[in-house]
Design a protein around this motif. Structure first.
Motif, mmCIF file in Angstrom:
data_model
loop_
_atom_site.group_PDB
_atom_site.id
_atom_site.type_symbol
_atom_site.label_atom_id
_atom_site.label_comp_id
_atom_site.label_asym_id
_atom_site.label_seq_id
_atom_site.Cartn_x
_atom_site.Cartn_y
_atom_site.Cartn_z
ATOM 1 N N HIS A 120 0.823 -1.209 0.000
ATOM 2 C CA HIS A 120 0.000 0.000 0.000
ATOM 3 C C HIS A 120 0.855 1.256 0.000
ATOM 4 C CE1 HIS A 120 -3.971 -1.940 0.463
ATOM 5 N NE2 HIS A 120 -3.255 -2.907 1.005
ATOM 6 N N CYS A 131 0.457 4.150 -2.785
ATOM 7 C CA CYS A 131 0.328 5.574 -2.444
ATOM 8 C C CYS A 131 1.400 6.414 -3.138
ATOM 9 C CB CYS A 131 0.398 5.759 -0.926
ATOM 10 S SG CYS A 131 -1.106 5.204 -0.088
ATOM 11 N N LEU A 181 -12.335 7.231 0.861
ATOM 12 C CA LEU A 181 -12.109 5.812 0.566
ATOM 13 C C LEU A 181 -13.435 5.058 0.469
ATOM 14 C CD1 LEU A 181 -8.937 4.787 2.571
ATOM 15 C CD2 LEU A 181 -9.302 4.624 0.112
ATOM 16 N N THR A 236 -6.518 8.236 -2.306
ATOM 17 C CA THR A 236 -7.818 7.595 -2.087
ATOM 18 C C THR A 236 -8.431 7.138 -3.409
ATOM 19 O OG1 THR A 236 -8.821 9.804 -2.070
ATOM 20 C CG2 THR A 236 -8.324 8.808 0.052
ATOM 21 N N TYR A 293 -7.619 3.832 -5.329
ATOM 22 C CA TYR A 293 -8.284 2.575 -4.968
ATOM 23 C C TYR A 293 -9.563 2.353 -5.762
ATOM 24 C CZ TYR A 293 -4.852 1.738 -1.390
ATOM 25 O OH TYR A 293 -3.664 1.492 -0.756
ATOM 26 N N THR A 311 -8.238 -5.205 1.871
ATOM 27 C CA THR A 311 -7.611 -4.155 1.072
ATOM 28 C C THR A 311 -7.984 -2.771 1.574
ATOM 29 O OG1 THR A 311 -7.633 -5.553 -0.897
ATOM 30 C CG2 THR A 311 -7.386 -3.180 -1.242
ATOM 31 N N ALA A 350 -5.711 0.035 3.267
ATOM 32 C CA ALA A 350 -5.620 1.321 2.588
ATOM 33 C C ALA A 350 -5.888 2.451 3.564
ATOM 34 C CB ALA A 350 -6.613 1.376 1.428
#
Lengths: 220, 220
Positions: free
Chosen positions: A168, A172, B109, B177, B180, B200, B204
């Motif tokens: 992750h 990012c 998210l 964000t 994803y 996930t 995240a």
DNA sequence: GACCGGGTTGACCGCGCGGTCAAGAACCTG
DNA sequence: CAGGTTCTTGACCGCGCGGTCAACCCGGTC
């Protein structure tokens, strides 16, 4: 190092391809294609436009690449080949984390600035469901990420950084750096015309590295 | 609050639009259009496909929306309207930074998870040069960002967080964000089939909030 | 029931685009 | 220079798609 990455052939195995000449023109076509695919993705791109941009008749593109999809695939392979090594060069166990991470971020941002089209083509491909690059994502890329994750975990184990989910962290970093290529219209619009590109990328580098280095608790 | 955001009309001022009924079907069409535009963007979308997905004959879409571009614009307006308020709800001076930032990240998210199509459509629009949303970016969005930047700066002035370039902080939060939603194929491929969606998104949220909170030096 | 207007629809149209082709030009090799 | 092979190119083709249209349905109103 620069072994070209090959997307697995889709239907007919990539056409004879004898030891033919295939000289100069193919490079011009690829460059033009990268530019045209970069604005609007696969479907918005017009073969005639690519031809015009390359200064060649349309039939010539078909002579070299057969179909639009094969030309597109060639462009993607170019991009992936160039990409795979940036990470491997920076994220290595020996290097101190601060240097590795900020170096990697800097490299990715420089790439976003120098070759935004490549980033955008890849982004559009992912947005469209990654029909072509799926094998790359699930194969080579996955392998690379797990290698780099091991490096991150090792840094954490040695107390050089805090614990963090390595995959992750990379998602990012990629997101933050590539946003400066993919969505630069938005960034320019929000920052306004009085902000220069130099300022933007300087601030971007400062912000992203600050978030990542402090976010990971990197010891100086 | 939920005043619909209007993209400025492009050519002819949006067609008479009398006090007409415009009942149920339009909603079904918009929903179908959002789904179809989400995979592949404007050019890849087929009016016939949207019609099929909405369970209506193609001619019906044209009856309500006129052209493909107008339908697309309607979808975009829907998305923008829903978006504008998420930030305003969380990034306010009164709230403690830790709560505001993690709340905002969580909301974004959750939105990426619940409505990935919306995010992808917007991403594709930006990638394609933002021909339609440009006025929004340079107008309303820019204004909102400068308002929210004032909040960030004030937190910094009160010593609640470190100094950071506020606009870039937002670019980074959006990038992390929305990645994803936009690039979930890549994320799923890299994490592998054994990782569940719940895992996930939990990871995240943890990673992004860690990067942002520590990255900004938010005091507990 | 006659009339009307918004809503619905299958059939149709034109054009823009990816792709083809066949007639050469250019270039090797003897 | 003859013969073969690799390129080059303008002209052409078919189809898929956005958009149109005219016939029709249907509920409301007097």
């Amino acid at each position: 190092m620069d072994t070209p990455f090959r997307l697995p052939p889709l239907d007919p195995p990539d056409a004879a391809e004898p030891g033919a000449p295939r000289r100069g023109h193919t490079a011009a076509i690829l460059a033009a294609a990268e530019r045209v695919f970069a604005r609007g993705g696969f479907d918005a791109a017009r073969m005639a436009e690519i031809a015009a941009e390359a200064g060649l008749p349309k039939a010539n593109l078909h002579y070299y690449f057969g179909t639009k999809e094969r030309l597109y695939r060639a462009v993607l392979e170019d991009i992936i080949t160039q990409w795979l090594d940036a990470a491997a060069a920076w994220i290595v166990p020996g290097r101190p984390p601060a240097e590795a991470l900020s170096g990697y971020i800097g490299a990715k941002l420089a790439d976003a600035r120098a070759r935004p089209g490549a980033s955008r083509i890849f982004a559009a491909e992912l947005l469209g469901g990654a029909r072509l690059v799926m094998p790359f994502l699930a194969g080579e890329l996955r392998r690379r990420v797990s290698e780099m994750s091991a490096v991150i975990d090792e840094w954490a184990a040695r107390g050089l950084i805090d614990r963090i989910a390595p995959a992750h962290l990379f998602f990012c970093i990629w997101a933050m750096t590539q946003t400066y290529a993919d969505f630069d219209v938005q960034i320019r619009a929000v920052l306004g015309p009085e902000t220069t590109e130099d300022e933007t990328f300087a601030a971007a580098a400062a912000t992203v590295t600050q978030l990542v280095l402090r976010g990971c608790g990197v010891r100086a």
